[in-house]
Design a protein around this motif. Structure first.
Motif, PDB file in Angstrom:
ATOM      1  N   THR A  94      -5.673  -5.016  -9.648  1.00 11.42           N
ATOM      2  CA  THR A  94      -6.252  -4.428 -10.868  1.00 11.42           C
ATOM      3  C   THR A  94      -5.474  -4.830 -12.117  1.00 11.42           C
ATOM      4  OG1 THR A  94      -4.912  -2.399 -10.812  1.00 11.42           O
ATOM      5  CG2 THR A  94      -6.935  -2.404  -9.494  1.00 11.42           C
ATOM      6  N   PRO A 154       0.822  -1.219   0.000  1.00 11.47           N
ATOM      7  CA  PRO A 154       0.000   0.000   0.000  1.00 11.47           C
ATOM      8  C   PRO A 154       0.857   1.270   0.000  1.00 11.47           C
ATOM      9  CG  PRO A 154      -0.653  -1.500   1.767  1.00 11.47           C
ATOM     10  CD  PRO A 154       0.613  -2.025   1.209  1.00 11.47           C
ATOM     11  N   LYS A 155       2.068   1.167   0.523  1.00 10.09           N
ATOM     12  CA  LYS A 155       2.947   2.343   0.553  1.00 10.09           C
ATOM     13  C   LYS A 155       3.431   2.725  -0.834  1.00 10.09           C
ATOM     14  CE  LYS A 155       4.740   1.771   5.261  1.00 10.09           C
ATOM     15  NZ  LYS A 155       5.816   1.155   6.035  1.00 10.09           N
ATOM     16  N   GLN A 165       2.821   4.979 -13.286  1.00  8.44           N
ATOM     17  CA  GLN A 165       2.067   4.784 -12.057  1.00  8.44           C
ATOM     18  C   GLN A 165       2.222   3.376 -11.483  1.00  8.44           C
ATOM     19  OE1 GLN A 165      -2.129   5.902 -12.453  1.00  8.44           O
ATOM     20  NE2 GLN A 165      -1.579   7.464 -10.931  1.00  8.44           N
ATOM     21  N   LEU A 210       0.186   0.717  -9.534  1.00  6.37           N
ATOM     22  CA  LEU A 210      -1.213   0.410  -9.244  1.00  6.37           C
ATOM     23  C   LEU A 210      -1.318  -0.843  -8.371  1.00  6.37           C
ATOM     24  CD1 LEU A 210      -2.547   0.873 -12.905  1.00  6.37           C
ATOM     25  CD2 LEU A 210      -2.467   2.582 -11.077  1.00  6.37           C
ATOM     26  N   ASP A 211      -2.482  -1.026  -7.812  1.00  7.50           N
ATOM     27  CA  ASP A 211      -2.755  -2.213  -6.992  1.00  7.50           C
ATOM     28  C   ASP A 211      -2.724  -3.459  -7.875  1.00  7.50           C
ATOM     29  OD1 ASP A 211      -4.028  -4.316  -5.554  1.00  7.50           O
ATOM     30  OD2 ASP A 211      -4.967  -2.808  -4.259  1.00  7.50           O
ATOM     31  N   ILE A 241       1.633   1.773  -3.795  1.00  7.64           N
ATOM     32  CA  ILE A 241       0.484   2.012  -4.677  1.00  7.64           C
ATOM     33  C   ILE A 241       0.123   3.495  -4.678  1.00  7.64           C
ATOM     34  CG2 ILE A 241      -1.969   1.510  -5.049  1.00  7.64           C
ATOM     35  CD1 ILE A 241      -1.391  -1.258  -3.750  1.00  7.64           C
ATOM     36  N   GLY A 242       0.017   4.068  -5.864  1.00 10.21           N
ATOM     37  CA  GLY A 242      -0.300   5.489  -5.988  1.00 10.21           C
ATOM     38  C   GLY A 242       0.903   6.326  -6.373  1.00 10.21           C
ATOM     39  N   LEU A 243       2.108   5.824  -6.070  1.00 13.12           N
ATOM     40  CA  LEU A 243       3.322   6.557  -6.445  1.00 13.12           C
ATOM     41  C   LEU A 243       3.574   6.460  -7.945  1.00 13.12           C
ATOM     42  CD1 LEU A 243       5.853   5.490  -3.641  1.00 13.12           C
ATOM     43  CD2 LEU A 243       4.393   7.528  -3.727  1.00 13.12           C
ATOM     44  N   SER A 244       4.453   7.313  -8.444  1.00 10.35           N
ATOM     45  CA  SER A 244       4.868   7.256  -9.840  1.00 10.35           C
ATOM     46  C   SER A 244       6.386   7.248  -9.956  1.00 10.35           C
ATOM     47  CB  SER A 244       4.340   8.471 -10.608  1.00 10.35           C
ATOM     48  OG  SER A 244       2.987   8.307 -10.916  1.00 10.35           O
TER      49      SER A 244
END
Lengths: 209, 209
Positions: free
Chosen positions: B137, B120-121, B131, B133-134, B123-126
DNA sequence: ATGTAATCGTTAAAAAAATAACAATGCATA
DNA sequence: TATGCATTGTTATTTTTTTAACGATTACAT
């Protein structure tokens, strides 16, 4: 019983693969294995496996097969993984850091002693306890710390220069990741790893299928 | 003039190396080269080079040699590097990030569309505009984005599982960096890259010298 | 325009690697 | 303890890969 005949490059390239499979089996408690079973697992022929092992002497027993942990140990020794090696990494960019973080190497016999870079923003930082030092101090560090392996993760145009410096300071092997074939004298081993070569081969295969 | 006979693995493995040297020469303005000159540069025999090129048709001219950029282009096409490939990376750890940051691939025909991770740390970073992603997905992403290449940088025990998911969603090739040989159906190409194998080979050579 | 040197494509030979075959050996079982 | 079965180590065969040889073709100099 060690054969003194030069072992072919093809055999040597297979040794790490044997080691990988045997280590895994040993971990899973497998005690014995026949060349036939191993060939099924690894996708080789049993004949080739027996020939390969016989380059180094008879590790098996007729009617029984091979003792996994004994065989694993023998191959470890043949590869030289029973010794300890001090390693430095030149170039603390993404790949250099990735290699430094890869625990697998430490678990074996390679100890990364330091990383080196030109970037002032990186110098002074630590990755998993490994310090990034100024590349200008690399020569002295090699000389004073009994370094055996130099990993080259610098840009292409600096790779040969860095390699030469390592060689001059007495390093005995170079593991190069720059996308160029670096050269070394005959008494310094070198592995030029070309990740993109592998990707291009994949592209070829994908289109051929 | 393309020979339809199956081209041997040995030749295919040399193609990326030819490509590397030719691209470099082209960039440096070299216009023509003979098999002899090329053999000197690359450490192969001239005979082998001529045979290799002839697997695919006659690219040279007697008395002259090979036109560097023409030859380079031909090899690019043989490798399939004139097309474009969409890529995803499973596993956004150090190695995954290092591969994502490697500009060289983008400069060629590979476009990294996304990275996936469980952390989770992350996920969301680029990373360089890519990107993370989880990983839950990933399947949908592959199906909806015409992904050709899946890069596997997850831990050993998840590698086959992730590969299987990629294959099920229609990916046509797998570039695996987990320290295990992942399997794919016959119609999905796979390259298992084993960095440690290369390091172990280096250890062997270092001790042999 | 002509001759010479260079260099390819291709065929032949040699070397290396992979596979197959099999006798020798030791394990396992009765 | 004796017998049969499994499996190695090793030698022979086949296949693949590499290297060498050479005729055909083209560039280049004179």
């Amino acid at each position: 019983m060690q054969k003194s005949n030069k072992v072919s490059e093809a055999v040597i390239r297979r040794l790490p693969k044997y080691y990988r499979y045997l280590k895994d089996m040993e971990k899973n408690g497998v005690q014995r294995i026949s060349s036939r079973e191993l060939s099924d697992k690894m996708g080789l022929t049993a004949s080739q496996i027996r020939q390969d092992f016989n380059c180094f002497g008879g590790f098996g027993q007729q009617g029984y097969g091979y003792n996994v942990s004994e065989l694993c140990n023998e191959i470890r020794k043949i590869l030289g993984l029973h010794k300890n090696y001090n390693v430095i990494i030149a170039g603390a960019g993404n790949l250099g850091q990735a290699l430094a973080s890869y625990v697998g190497f430490e678990r074996e016999c390679f100890t990364i002693k330091a990383m080196f870079d030109v970037n002032p923003k990186l110098i002074g930082l630590s990755i998993r306890g490994i310090q990034i030092l100024d590349i200008d101090t690399m020569r002295d560090f090699i000389i004073n710390n009994d370094i055996h392996v130099g990993v080259v993760c610098v840009p292409k145009n600096k790779a040969q220069e860095v390699t030469d410096a390592m060689v001059e300071c007495g390093i005995k092997s170079i593991w190069n990741f720059a996308p160029i074939d670096v050269g070394t004298p005959d008494n310094v081993a070198v592995e030029n790893v070309h990740l993109s070569d592998s990707l291009y081969t994949l592209a070829y295969k994908m289109n051929e299928i």
